[in-house]
Design a protein around this motif. Structure first.
Motif, PDB file in Angstrom:
ATOM      1  N   ARG A   1     -24.860  38.209  42.905  1.00  0.00           N
ATOM      2  CA  ARG A   1     -25.042  37.157  41.911  1.00  0.00           C
ATOM      3  C   ARG A   1     -26.318  36.360  42.230  1.00  0.00           C
ATOM      4  N   TRP A   2     -26.489  36.111  43.542  1.00  0.00           N
ATOM      5  CA  TRP A   2     -27.659  35.347  43.992  1.00  0.00           C
ATOM      6  C   TRP A   2     -28.947  36.112  43.687  1.00  0.00           C
ATOM      7  N   LEU A   3     -28.924  37.436  43.948  1.00  0.00           N
ATOM      8  CA  LEU A   3     -30.102  38.268  43.681  1.00  0.00           C
ATOM      9  C   LEU A   3     -30.410  38.315  42.191  1.00  0.00           C
ATOM     10  N   GLN A   4     -29.335  38.402  41.402  1.00  0.00           N
ATOM     11  CA  GLN A   4     -29.526  38.454  39.942  1.00  0.00           C
ATOM     12  C   GLN A   4     -30.130  37.139  39.448  1.00  0.00           C
ATOM     13  N   GLN A   5     -29.625  36.034  40.036  1.00  0.00           N
ATOM     14  CA  GLN A   5     -30.143  34.722  39.648  1.00  0.00           C
ATOM     15  C   GLN A   5     -31.628  34.606  40.029  1.00  0.00           C
ATOM     16  N   LEU A   6     -31.943  35.136  41.213  1.00  0.00           N
ATOM     17  CA  LEU A   6     -33.330  35.092  41.683  1.00  0.00           C
ATOM     18  C   LEU A   6     -34.239  35.894  40.755  1.00  0.00           C
ATOM     19  N   ARG A   7     -33.725  37.046  40.290  1.00  0.00           N
ATOM     20  CA  ARG A   7     -34.483  37.891  39.364  1.00  0.00           C
ATOM     21  C   ARG A   7     -34.699  37.174  38.030  1.00  0.00           C
ATOM     22  N   GLU A   8     -33.639  36.483  37.606  1.00  0.00           N
ATOM     23  CA  GLU A   8     -33.734  35.719  36.359  1.00  0.00           C
ATOM     24  C   GLU A   8     -34.783  34.620  36.494  1.00  0.00           C
ATOM     25  N   TYR A   9     -34.729  33.915  37.624  1.00  0.00           N
ATOM     26  CA  TYR A   9     -35.695  32.841  37.874  1.00  0.00           C
ATOM     27  C   TYR A   9     -37.117  33.399  37.918  1.00  0.00           C
ATOM     28  N   GLU A  10     -37.217  34.595  38.501  1.00  0.00           N
ATOM     29  CA  GLU A  10     -38.532  35.247  38.607  1.00  0.00           C
ATOM     30  C   GLU A  10     -39.086  35.536  37.206  1.00  0.00           C
ATOM     31  N   ASP A  11     -38.201  35.968  36.302  1.00  0.00           N
ATOM     32  CA  ASP A  11     -38.624  36.236  34.923  1.00  0.00           C
ATOM     33  C   ASP A  11     -39.052  34.948  34.227  1.00  0.00           C
ATOM     34  N   ILE A  12     -38.270  33.888  34.442  1.00  0.00           N
ATOM     35  CA  ILE A  12     -38.553  32.637  33.732  1.00  0.00           C
ATOM     36  C   ILE A  12     -39.777  31.942  34.320  1.00  0.00           C
ATOM     37  N   ALA A  13     -39.807  31.820  35.646  1.00  0.00           N
ATOM     38  CA  ALA A  13     -40.854  30.997  36.270  1.00  0.00           C
ATOM     39  C   ALA A  13     -42.024  31.820  36.812  1.00  0.00           C
ATOM     40  N   GLU A  14     -41.960  33.126  36.690  1.00  0.00           N
ATOM     41  CA  GLU A  14     -43.030  34.007  37.169  1.00  0.00           C
ATOM     42  C   GLU A  14     -43.438  33.684  38.594  1.00  0.00           C
ATOM     43  N   VAL A  15     -42.457  33.745  39.493  1.00  0.00           N
ATOM     44  CA  VAL A  15     -42.673  33.397  40.897  1.00  0.00           C
ATOM     45  C   VAL A  15     -43.491  34.481  41.608  1.00  0.00           C
ATOM     46  N   GLY A  16     -43.190  35.746  41.302  1.00  0.00           N
ATOM     47  CA  GLY A  16     -43.775  36.866  42.045  1.00  0.00           C
ATOM     48  C   GLY A  16     -45.279  36.835  42.132  1.00  0.00           C
ATOM     49  N   GLU A  17     -45.908  36.663  41.003  1.00  0.00           N
ATOM     50  CA  GLU A  17     -47.378  36.732  40.968  1.00  0.00           C
ATOM     51  C   GLU A  17     -48.004  35.612  41.797  1.00  0.00           C
ATOM     52  N   ILE A  18     -47.510  34.401  41.600  1.00  0.00           N
ATOM     53  CA  ILE A  18     -48.115  33.272  42.307  1.00  0.00           C
ATOM     54  C   ILE A  18     -47.797  33.330  43.804  1.00  0.00           C
ATOM     55  N   ALA A  19     -46.599  33.806  44.154  1.00  0.00           N
ATOM     56  CA  ALA A  19     -46.243  33.923  45.572  1.00  0.00           C
ATOM     57  C   ALA A  19     -47.144  34.958  46.254  1.00  0.00           C
ATOM     58  N   ARG A  20     -47.429  36.037  45.529  1.00  0.00           N
ATOM     59  CA  ARG A  20     -48.297  37.093  46.067  1.00  0.00           C
ATOM     60  C   ARG A  20     -49.688  36.528  46.329  1.00  0.00           C
ATOM     61  N   ARG A  21     -50.156  35.719  45.376  1.00  0.00           N
ATOM     62  CA  ARG A  21     -51.488  35.124  45.503  1.00  0.00           C
ATOM     63  C   ARG A  21     -51.541  34.189  46.715  1.00  0.00           C
ATOM     64  N   TYR A  22     -50.511  33.342  46.819  1.00  0.00           N
ATOM     65  CA  TYR A  22     -50.458  32.416  47.952  1.00  0.00           C
ATOM     66  C   TYR A  22     -50.363  33.174  49.271  1.00  0.00           C
ATOM     67  N   PHE A  23     -49.566  34.245  49.263  1.00  0.00           N
ATOM     68  CA  PHE A  23     -49.385  35.015  50.489  1.00  0.00           C
ATOM     69  C   PHE A  23     -50.725  35.550  50.976  1.00  0.00           C
ATOM     70  N   ALA A  24     -51.465  36.205  50.084  1.00  0.00           N
ATOM     71  CA  ALA A  24     -52.741  36.808  50.471  1.00  0.00           C
ATOM     72  C   ALA A  24     -53.731  35.728  50.916  1.00  0.00           C
ATOM     73  N   MET A  25     -53.800  34.662  50.135  1.00  0.00           N
ATOM     74  CA  MET A  25     -54.786  33.606  50.406  1.00  0.00           C
ATOM     75  C   MET A  25     -54.507  32.939  51.752  1.00  0.00           C
TER      76      MET A  25
ATOM     77  N   ALA B   1     -54.490  47.338  46.446  1.00  0.00           N
ATOM     78  CA  ALA B   1     -53.361  47.981  45.765  1.00  0.00           C
ATOM     79  C   ALA B   1     -52.958  47.173  44.535  1.00  0.00           C
ATOM     80  N   ILE B   2     -52.995  45.832  44.664  1.00  0.00           N
ATOM     81  CA  ILE B   2     -52.620  44.981  43.517  1.00  0.00           C
ATOM     82  C   ILE B   2     -53.621  45.144  42.382  1.00  0.00           C
ATOM     83  N   SER B   3     -54.929  45.106  42.753  1.00  0.00           N
ATOM     84  CA  SER B   3     -55.955  45.157  41.701  1.00  0.00           C
ATOM     85  C   SER B   3     -56.281  46.596  41.282  1.00  0.00           C
ATOM     86  N   ARG B   4     -55.581  47.563  41.884  1.00  0.00           N
ATOM     87  CA  ARG B   4     -55.791  48.992  41.623  1.00  0.00           C
ATOM     88  C   ARG B   4     -57.247  49.373  41.851  1.00  0.00           C
TER      89      ARG B   4
END
Lengths: 198, 101
Positions: free
Chosen positions: A6-30, A167-170
């Protein structure tokens, strides 16, 4: 449904709504990049100053990496919270409803936390990786081997980070890796040149 | 107590969560057999959708909860059908006069 699912599903939902993945990836690399380069600075500084105690290098390195981690955590949390609150307020002006207690409001708050954790831990972990040979100095007995190995690890980590971005920017992963190594080498040379100034 | 069998609602919603997610959540509600979420106007940050739900026993309150939880705001209730059967509106003379058919 199990609580974890349930927690993972909620996290996935939040990821769809708030687009966490892309910005987290950017912060991680930077910020991993920041962490590695800062540690190169610490290492070259210690090396130039002739520090021959692994304990001193480890404690200055750890203190620095913790400070970068705390800085990332705090900075990203408040920046991200402010930006996302503004976005939410903006959206509320369209829907004319309070969105704080909706899925969108919760996703927005969760995103600020996830992003700040990534922002805090990425430089801290990257710095720890670079510093790792100093923890093993007793194995080879010569601290200068630890210095050289740490710098090699730092360049390797920079290459990996570049390849990750490639890999991200292909784009060409190896070329991106080499470009990142360039920054590391520049930091080393500049740090080393300080010796000439002294 | 009489049962609601069909509801047609006009809702303003943010782009996220998407109408796919809305349809999924609405169809998960008890007593609902079919859901149709239709976008008829898109703005920069929000969109207007027509939500049609049909079922054996629709709970209006639960639907409202889903709408609010997903950041939507109910503009109007455009059609309600209740009872043992689902019936469409009857065509009357006034409708012919209005449409000119």
């Amino acid at each position: 449904m199990s609580p974890l699912r349930r927690w993972l599903q909620q996290l996935r939902e939040y990821e769809d709504i708030a687009e966490v993945g892309e910005i987290a990836r950017r912060y991680f690399a930077m910020n991993a990049f920041d962490g590695i380069l800062t540690m190169i600075g610490v290492l070259v500084g210690n090396y130039s100053a002739g520090v021959e105690s692994a304990r001193v290098v480890i404690s200055t390195g750890l203190a620095t990496s913790m400070a970068i981690g705390v800085s990332g955590l705090w900075g990203a949390y408040f920046t991200e919270s402010a930006e996302r609150k503004r976005d939410l307020d903006d959206l509320e002006s369209y829907t004319l409803t309070d969105l704080n207690e909706t899925k969108i409001g919760r996703a927005s708050r969760a995103a600020a936390i996830v992003v700040s954790l990534v922002d805090g831990f990425a430089p801290f972990l990257a710095a720890l990786v670079v510093l790792s040979p100093f923890f093993l100095t007793s194995l080879w007995g010569n601290i200068y081997h630890s210095y050289y190995l740490s710098l090699v690890v730092a360049l390797g980590a920079l290459f990996a980070l570049g390849a990750f971005l490639g890999a991200i920017s292909r784009e060409n992963m190896a070329l991106m890796g080499v470009k990142m190594i360039g920054a590391g080498l520049l930091a080393m040379v500049l740090g080393y040149l300080l010796r000439l100034v002294e | 107590m009489g049962k609601i069998r069909r509801l047609v609602l006009d809702v303003l919603k943010p782009h996220q969560p998407t109408i796919i997610e809305w349809a999924r959540q609405l169809s998960d509600l008890e007593g609902i057999d079919a859901v149709n979420v239709n976008v008829y106007e898109i703005d920069q940050k929000v969109e207007n959708v027509k939500v049609t739900v049909q079922g054996r026993d629709i709970s209006y309150d639960r639907i409202l909860e889903v709408i609010k939880e997903n950041g939507g705001s109910l503009h109007s209730i455009d059609e309600v059908v209740g009872g043992a059967l689902i019936i469409d509106e009857s065509i009357t003379l006034q409708d012919h006069l209005r449409t000119g058919s």
